[in-house]
Write a protein that holds these residues in place. Structure first.
Motif, mmCIF file in Angstrom:
data_model
loop_
_atom_site.group_PDB
_atom_site.id
_atom_site.type_symbol
_atom_site.label_atom_id
_atom_site.label_comp_id
_atom_site.label_asym_id
_atom_site.label_seq_id
_atom_site.Cartn_x
_atom_site.Cartn_y
_atom_site.Cartn_z
ATOM 1 N N PHE A 213 0.841 -1.198 -0.001
ATOM 2 C CA PHE A 213 -0.114 0.061 0.091
ATOM 3 C C PHE A 213 0.905 1.124 -0.070
ATOM 4 O O PHE A 213 0.143 2.419 -0.218
ATOM 5 N N SER A 218 3.802 0.152 -4.266
ATOM 6 C CA SER A 218 2.626 -0.134 -5.009
ATOM 7 C C SER A 218 2.783 -0.235 -6.558
ATOM 8 O O SER A 218 2.659 -1.133 -7.365
ATOM 9 N N TYR A 253 -6.095 -6.059 -7.652
ATOM 10 C CA TYR A 253 -6.150 -5.337 -6.526
ATOM 11 C C TYR A 253 -4.819 -4.449 -6.466
ATOM 12 O O TYR A 253 -4.658 -3.283 -6.249
ATOM 13 N N LEU A 256 -5.792 -1.663 -8.679
ATOM 14 C CA LEU A 256 -6.584 -0.663 -7.914
ATOM 15 C C LEU A 256 -5.787 0.271 -6.901
ATOM 16 O O LEU A 256 -6.372 1.443 -6.593
ATOM 17 N N ILE A 257 -4.909 -0.213 -6.259
ATOM 18 C CA ILE A 257 -3.972 0.321 -5.298
ATOM 19 C C ILE A 257 -3.342 1.417 -6.005
ATOM 20 O O ILE A 257 -3.519 2.729 -5.465
ATOM 21 N N LEU A 259 -4.055 3.143 -8.699
ATOM 22 C CA LEU A 259 -5.352 3.909 -9.312
ATOM 23 C C LEU A 259 -5.693 4.749 -8.148
ATOM 24 O O LEU A 259 -6.088 6.021 -8.366
ATOM 25 N N GLY A 260 -5.617 4.034 -7.055
ATOM 26 C CA GLY A 260 -6.323 4.867 -5.933
ATOM 27 C C GLY A 260 -5.200 6.226 -5.558
ATOM 28 O O GLY A 260 -5.677 7.264 -5.060
ATOM 29 N N TRP A 261 -4.105 5.750 -5.596
ATOM 30 C CA TRP A 261 -3.016 6.576 -5.285
ATOM 31 C C TRP A 261 -2.823 7.854 -6.387
ATOM 32 O O TRP A 261 -2.743 9.136 -6.058
ATOM 33 N N THR A 262 -3.181 7.339 -7.628
ATOM 34 C CA THR A 262 -3.339 8.404 -8.677
ATOM 35 C C THR A 262 -4.322 9.374 -8.638
ATOM 36 O O THR A 262 -4.070 10.518 -8.474
ATOM 37 N N ALA A 263 -5.599 8.804 -7.985
ATOM 38 C CA ALA A 263 -6.479 9.902 -7.663
ATOM 39 C C ALA A 263 -6.333 10.562 -6.533
ATOM 40 O O ALA A 263 -6.587 11.966 -6.363
ATOM 41 N N LEU A 264 -5.599 10.202 -5.543
ATOM 42 C CA LEU A 264 -5.271 11.050 -4.293
ATOM 43 C C LEU A 264 -3.991 12.066 -4.833
ATOM 44 O O LEU A 264 -4.322 13.156 -4.182
ATOM 45 N N TRP A 267 -6.056 14.859 -6.719
ATOM 46 C CA TRP A 267 -6.868 15.432 -5.700
ATOM 47 C C TRP A 267 -5.854 16.628 -4.773
ATOM 48 O O TRP A 267 -6.352 17.346 -4.614
#
Length: 278
Positions: A213, A218, A253, A256-257, A259-264, A267
């Protein structure tokens, strides 16, 4: 989106450093691929790296995406410089005066990042396909187009890494400091991983579950090292009666991890820009 991309590529068009670094990135990968495909003599011994199977389908997708990812720092410098130049040249303030919102500004950089990642992925696909069709021992359609998930993983890896660089560029404002911060982050993350692995948890499996994570970790997990997949390595391991157990697969997964960091990161870049009085 097209309007914002046009603005960004117009800026890149007049940036000599961006052109040079992009040429170095694509040129280096092409050069490495050509060197690997050429036969040459070393101290009387003929060496042909392609004979080791690195250009065999479907292994080539894994090998080439891994090698290309090692060179991503050149495009990262372009992205960080693109952000820092907005501050140093005061074009950011001028863009906002001309009617560009802060959200549109960040989106324009994000679209540029996506474009860089996409163009790089397409380039690796074309070069790998050509090399594979020339040197691969296996040219059946089913084999050629298997393991293409490594290209998807490569794209997502670049996307995550470039948005991280974009975030640092917005945060620090200066390209040199942003790249320095990136290097320090890599060192700190590596040290933390080592401490968890050998001092705190002392268990490789549990450590990998936690550290997957971490942002850079990641991204690294998306395209793992391919060298132990080579036939020569597997043969040597068999002769030494050593089992090389390594998970080379691309898992959903892990994507997805990242992509989650990318969005963060996107933002976070917008949140920082909104909080500043420009």
């Amino acid at each position: 989106m097209l309007r914002l991309l046009t603005i960004e590529f117009e800026k890149l068009r007049y940036s000599k450093s961006a052109k040079v670094l992009s040429i170095i990135y694509f040129g280096l990968f092409t050069f490495i691929a050509l060197i690997a495909s050429i036969r040459f003599n070393l101290f009387g011994a003929e060496i042909h790296i392609a004979d080791q199977g690195i250009f065999n389908f479907p292994y080539i997708w894994h090998f080439n995406t891994y090698c290309a990812a090692l060179l991503k720092i050149f495009l990262a410098i372009v992205i960080v410089s693109l952000i820092s130049n907005e501050y140093s040249n005061r074009t950011l303030k001028q863009n906002l005066i001309d009617g560009l919102s802060k959200k549109e500004f960040i989106l324009s950089k994000f679209y540029t990042v996506v474009s860089f990642a996409f163009i790089s992925t397409v380039f690796i696909f074309i070069v790998s396909l050509i090399l594979g069709l020339i040197f691969s021992d296996y040219t059946e359609i089913g084999i050629i187009f298997s393991d293409l998930e490594h290209l998807l993983a490569y794209f997502v890896k670049l996307l995550g890494f470039f948005t991280f660089c974009m975030f640092l560029g917005v945060l620090v404002k200066r390209s040199a400091f942003a790249l320095g911060f990136l290097f320090v982050w890599w060192i700190v993350e590596s040290v933390v991983v080592g401490i968890l692995r050998f001092l705190v948890i002392n268990d490789a499996t549990k450590t990998e579950y936690i550290t997957q994570f971490f942002p850079l970790e990641s991204m690294s997990n998306l395209v793992k090292q391919p060298l132990t997949r080579l036939n020569v390595i597997q043969s040597a391991a068999n002769q030494l009666q050593t089992d090389i157990a390594f998970d080379y697969a691309v898992h959903w997964y892990q994507i997805l991890i990242v992509l989650g960091w990318t969005a963060l990161f996107v933002w976070g870049s917008l949140a920082i820009l909104k909080s500043r009085d420009l």
